[in-house]
Every structure is written in structure tokens, then in C-alpha cells.
Design a protein around this motif. Structure first.
Motif, PDB file in Angstrom:
ATOM      1  N   LEU A  37       0.841  -1.188   0.000  1.00  0.00           N
ATOM      2  CA  LEU A  37       0.000   0.000   0.000  1.00  0.00           C
ATOM      3  C   LEU A  37       0.878   1.241   0.000  1.00  0.00           C
ATOM      4  O   LEU A  37       1.795   1.370   0.817  1.00  0.00           O
ATOM      5  CB  LEU A  37      -0.899   0.013   1.238  1.00  0.00           C
ATOM      6  CG  LEU A  37      -1.801   1.238   1.410  1.00  0.00           C
ATOM      7  CD1 LEU A  37      -2.880   1.267   0.316  1.00  0.00           C
ATOM      8  CD2 LEU A  37      -2.436   1.234   2.796  1.00  0.00           C
ATOM      9  N   SER A  38       0.591   2.166  -0.919  1.00  0.00           N
ATOM     10  CA  SER A  38       1.301   3.438  -0.938  1.00  0.00           C
ATOM     11  C   SER A  38       0.314   4.548  -1.254  1.00  0.00           C
ATOM     12  O   SER A  38      -0.774   4.296  -1.763  1.00  0.00           O
ATOM     13  CB  SER A  38       2.440   3.415  -1.963  1.00  0.00           C
ATOM     14  OG  SER A  38       1.934   3.160  -3.249  1.00  0.00           O
ATOM     15  N   GLY A  39       0.695   5.758  -0.922  1.00  0.00           N
ATOM     16  CA  GLY A  39      -0.148   6.911  -1.188  1.00  0.00           C
ATOM     17  C   GLY A  39      -0.543   7.599   0.093  1.00  0.00           C
ATOM     18  O   GLY A  39       0.138   7.509   1.114  1.00  0.00           O
ATOM     19  N   ALA A  40      -1.669   8.282   0.038  1.00  0.00           N
ATOM     20  CA  ALA A  40      -2.186   9.022   1.183  1.00  0.00           C
ATOM     21  C   ALA A  40      -3.681   9.209   0.983  1.00  0.00           C
ATOM     22  O   ALA A  40      -4.209   8.980  -0.107  1.00  0.00           O
ATOM     23  CB  ALA A  40      -1.480  10.373   1.299  1.00  0.00           C
ATOM     24  N   GLY A  41      -4.355   9.636   2.030  1.00  0.00           N
ATOM     25  CA  GLY A  41      -5.793   9.869   1.954  1.00  0.00           C
ATOM     26  C   GLY A  41      -6.482   9.278   3.161  1.00  0.00           C
ATOM     27  O   GLY A  41      -5.853   9.011   4.187  1.00  0.00           O
ATOM     28  N   THR A  42      -7.775   9.025   3.034  1.00  0.00           N
ATOM     29  CA  THR A  42      -8.532   8.480   4.158  1.00  0.00           C
ATOM     30  C   THR A  42      -8.241   6.990   4.318  1.00  0.00           C
ATOM     31  O   THR A  42      -7.943   6.289   3.346  1.00  0.00           O
ATOM     32  CB  THR A  42     -10.051   8.674   3.959  1.00  0.00           C
ATOM     33  OG1 THR A  42     -10.473   7.902   2.834  1.00  0.00           O
ATOM     34  CG2 THR A  42     -10.406  10.142   3.765  1.00  0.00           C
ATOM     35  N   SER A  43      -8.356   6.523   5.536  1.00  0.00           N
ATOM     36  CA  SER A  43      -8.068   5.106   5.781  1.00  0.00           C
ATOM     37  C   SER A  43      -9.103   4.199   5.113  1.00  0.00           C
ATOM     38  O   SER A  43      -8.771   3.085   4.707  1.00  0.00           O
ATOM     39  CB  SER A  43      -7.970   4.817   7.277  1.00  0.00           C
ATOM     40  OG  SER A  43      -9.186   5.124   7.929  1.00  0.00           O
ATOM     41  N   ILE A  44     -10.350   4.658   4.951  1.00  0.00           N
ATOM     42  CA  ILE A  44     -11.347   3.812   4.288  1.00  0.00           C
ATOM     43  C   ILE A  44     -11.019   3.648   2.810  1.00  0.00           C
ATOM     44  O   ILE A  44     -11.186   2.564   2.243  1.00  0.00           O
ATOM     45  CB  ILE A  44     -12.799   4.328   4.507  1.00  0.00           C
ATOM     46  CG1 ILE A  44     -13.811   3.281   4.047  1.00  0.00           C
ATOM     47  CG2 ILE A  44     -13.031   5.651   3.814  1.00  0.00           C
ATOM     48  CD1 ILE A  44     -13.833   2.001   4.834  1.00  0.00           C
ATOM     49  N   ASP A  45     -10.500   4.698   2.171  1.00  0.00           N
ATOM     50  CA  ASP A  45     -10.090   4.557   0.774  1.00  0.00           C
ATOM     51  C   ASP A  45      -8.901   3.610   0.657  1.00  0.00           C
ATOM     52  O   ASP A  45      -8.796   2.855  -0.317  1.00  0.00           O
ATOM     53  CB  ASP A  45      -9.760   5.910   0.160  1.00  0.00           C
ATOM     54  CG  ASP A  45     -11.002   6.741  -0.137  1.00  0.00           C
ATOM     55  OD1 ASP A  45     -12.115   6.168  -0.166  1.00  0.00           O
ATOM     56  OD2 ASP A  45     -10.855   7.959  -0.346  1.00  0.00           O
ATOM     57  N   ALA A  46      -8.002   3.632   1.636  1.00  0.00           N
ATOM     58  CA  ALA A  46      -6.880   2.692   1.649  1.00  0.00           C
ATOM     59  C   ALA A  46      -7.401   1.263   1.720  1.00  0.00           C
ATOM     60  O   ALA A  46      -6.945   0.382   0.983  1.00  0.00           O
ATOM     61  CB  ALA A  46      -5.947   2.979   2.824  1.00  0.00           C
ATOM     62  N   LEU A  47      -8.380   1.025   2.598  1.00  0.00           N
ATOM     63  CA  LEU A  47      -8.950  -0.320   2.728  1.00  0.00           C
ATOM     64  C   LEU A  47      -9.631  -0.747   1.436  1.00  0.00           C
ATOM     65  O   LEU A  47      -9.518  -1.901   1.023  1.00  0.00           O
ATOM     66  CB  LEU A  47      -9.937  -0.370   3.898  1.00  0.00           C
ATOM     67  CG  LEU A  47     -10.563  -1.735   4.171  1.00  0.00           C
ATOM     68  CD1 LEU A  47      -9.496  -2.772   4.529  1.00  0.00           C
ATOM     69  CD2 LEU A  47     -11.619  -1.625   5.257  1.00  0.00           C
ATOM     70  N   ARG A  48     -10.309   0.164   0.777  1.00  0.00           N
ATOM     71  CA  ARG A  48     -10.970  -0.160  -0.493  1.00  0.00           C
ATOM     72  C   ARG A  48      -9.945  -0.599  -1.541  1.00  0.00           C
ATOM     73  O   ARG A  48     -10.140  -1.589  -2.249  1.00  0.00           O
ATOM     74  CB  ARG A  48     -11.773   1.035  -0.988  1.00  0.00           C
ATOM     75  CG  ARG A  48     -12.985   1.346  -0.132  1.00  0.00           C
ATOM     76  CD  ARG A  48     -13.612   2.685  -0.485  1.00  0.00           C
ATOM     77  NE  ARG A  48     -14.814   2.921   0.306  1.00  0.00           N
ATOM     78  CZ  ARG A  48     -15.212   4.119   0.709  1.00  0.00           C
ATOM     79  NH1 ARG A  48     -14.524   5.197   0.381  1.00  0.00           N
ATOM     80  NH2 ARG A  48     -16.309   4.248   1.425  1.00  0.00           N
ATOM     81  N   ALA A  49      -8.834   0.142  -1.641  1.00  0.00           N
ATOM     82  CA  ALA A  49      -7.784  -0.236  -2.597  1.00  0.00           C
ATOM     83  C   ALA A  49      -7.160  -1.574  -2.213  1.00  0.00           C
ATOM     84  O   ALA A  49      -6.927  -2.430  -3.079  1.00  0.00           O
ATOM     85  CB  ALA A  49      -6.715   0.855  -2.664  1.00  0.00           C
ATOM     86  N   LEU A  50      -6.875  -1.771  -0.935  1.00  0.00           N
ATOM     87  CA  LEU A  50      -6.297  -3.042  -0.473  1.00  0.00           C
ATOM     88  C   LEU A  50      -7.211  -4.214  -0.799  1.00  0.00           C
ATOM     89  O   LEU A  50      -6.750  -5.268  -1.246  1.00  0.00           O
ATOM     90  CB  LEU A  50      -6.031  -2.993   1.037  1.00  0.00           C
ATOM     91  CG  LEU A  50      -4.838  -2.188   1.498  1.00  0.00           C
ATOM     92  CD1 LEU A  50      -4.882  -1.987   3.013  1.00  0.00           C
ATOM     93  CD2 LEU A  50      -3.536  -2.884   1.091  1.00  0.00           C
ATOM     94  N   ALA A  51      -8.510  -4.041  -0.577  1.00  0.00           N
ATOM     95  CA  ALA A  51      -9.455  -5.141  -0.813  1.00  0.00           C
ATOM     96  C   ALA A  51      -9.481  -5.541  -2.279  1.00  0.00           C
ATOM     97  O   ALA A  51      -9.358  -6.729  -2.608  1.00  0.00           O
ATOM     98  CB  ALA A  51     -10.851  -4.744  -0.340  1.00  0.00           C
TER      99      ALA A  51
END
Length: 162
Positions: A115-129
Motif C-alpha cells: 500500500l502506498s499513497g495518502a488519503g482516508t483510511s477507508i479509501d486505503a482499505l478499499r484499494a487493499l481489498a
């Protein structure tokens, strides 16, 4: 079944699609959304009933469960809580095993999701999923946080990281 000496005539209830199909029929919904906190009943029922779903992370299923979700239990949308009903959900794009959600990027490297980047943690989870779902399913992939904001997002969701 024991009292009658035979099996049931019909099974209804989550995750069987009949429950959701009957709800849609009775309400006349054209674009139903099933909201729930369990992948194995609420979301699996929505998938079986061919309805969109919103998983809220306020109950049984965890972010780790989301990343390891089998195809029959993958939500259309993910939100931290019920406020997700009133928020726009950004598109997550996936090309060649790399998922992007707003400023976040998640991709496979050496058997782990990075995971790389920045932003909200929910958007991070969406990308990870979405990235995790493109790999070998049925298990929680190792997660590597490639930046300070990524480490914060991974920690916020309690995901195991390398």
C-alpha cells in the motif's frame, strides 16, 4: 426435520437469496442495496440475490475479513459505519493487479500487497481489498505499508503488516 422425519420444504433467511428477492419484490425496489456487518450472511445473501451491498465495519466482520473474503461474500461498497449510506463511494480501478482508490495504490509484490499513497483510511482499505481479491483468494495476504500515511492506515484498521 427430526420431528417430521424429512428435510425442510424450503430454506429462507440469510444468506439464501429468497429472503432478499422477496424483500425486493415487496418493496418494488429497482436498485436494492443490502446493508450489513457480516460477510457470511448479509453480504453473501446480497451476492446470492444479485443485489449491491454495503459492508459496515461496526460489527462482526473485520477489515482483515474483507481482504480475505471469498468471491461469494465480497461487498460492493465498504464503509466504517452507517454514515457510508450518505457518502459518495469512489470507484476503485484495477489494472494488472494494481488497485487505485483516490490517492491510494495497492499492488502485489513478492507475495504481499503493498500500500502506498495518502488519503482516508477507508479509501486505503478499499484499494487493499480490490488488490487482495485479484490474488490468491481465501487467505489474508501480508500487507506492506510503503509510506508513513500507509502505515497509519494499516494500523488504523488493525491489519497485520510486514
Amino acid at each position: 426435520a427430526t420431528a417430521l422425519g424429512r428435510g425442510p420444504d424450503e430454506i429462507v433467511g440469510k444468506p439464501h437469496p429468497r429472503l432478499h428477492q422477496e424483500s425486493v419484490r415487496r418493496t418494488g425496489a429497482r436498485v436494492p442495496l443490502v446493508v450489513g456487518d457480516r460477510l457470511d450472511t448479509d453480504i453473501a445473501g446480497a451476492v446470492a440475490g444479485r443485489a449491491d451491498s454495503l459492508l459496515v465495519l461496526t460489527g462482526v466482520s473485520t477489515p482483515s475479513d474483507v481482504l480475505a473474503a471469498p468471491p461469494h461474500a465480497r461487498p460492493t461498497y465498504v464503509s466504517a459505519d452507517l454514515r457510508g449510506l450518505a457518502e459518495a463511494h469512489p470507484a476503485v480501478t484495477a489494472v494488472d493487479g494494481v488497485a487505485r482508490c483516490r490517492e491510494w495504490t495497492a499492488g502485489w509484490r513478492d507475495g504481499a500487497v503493498v500500500l502506498s499513497g495518502a488519503g482516508t483510511s477507508i479509501d486505503a482499505l478499499r484499494a487493499l481489498a480490490v488488490c487482495a481479491w485479484s490474488g490468491p483468494g481465501g487467505r489474508l495476504p501480508p500487507v506492506v505499508a510503503d509510506s508513513e500515511p500507509a502505515r497509519g492506515a494499516v494500523a488504523a484498521w488493525g491489519l497485520p503488516s510486514q
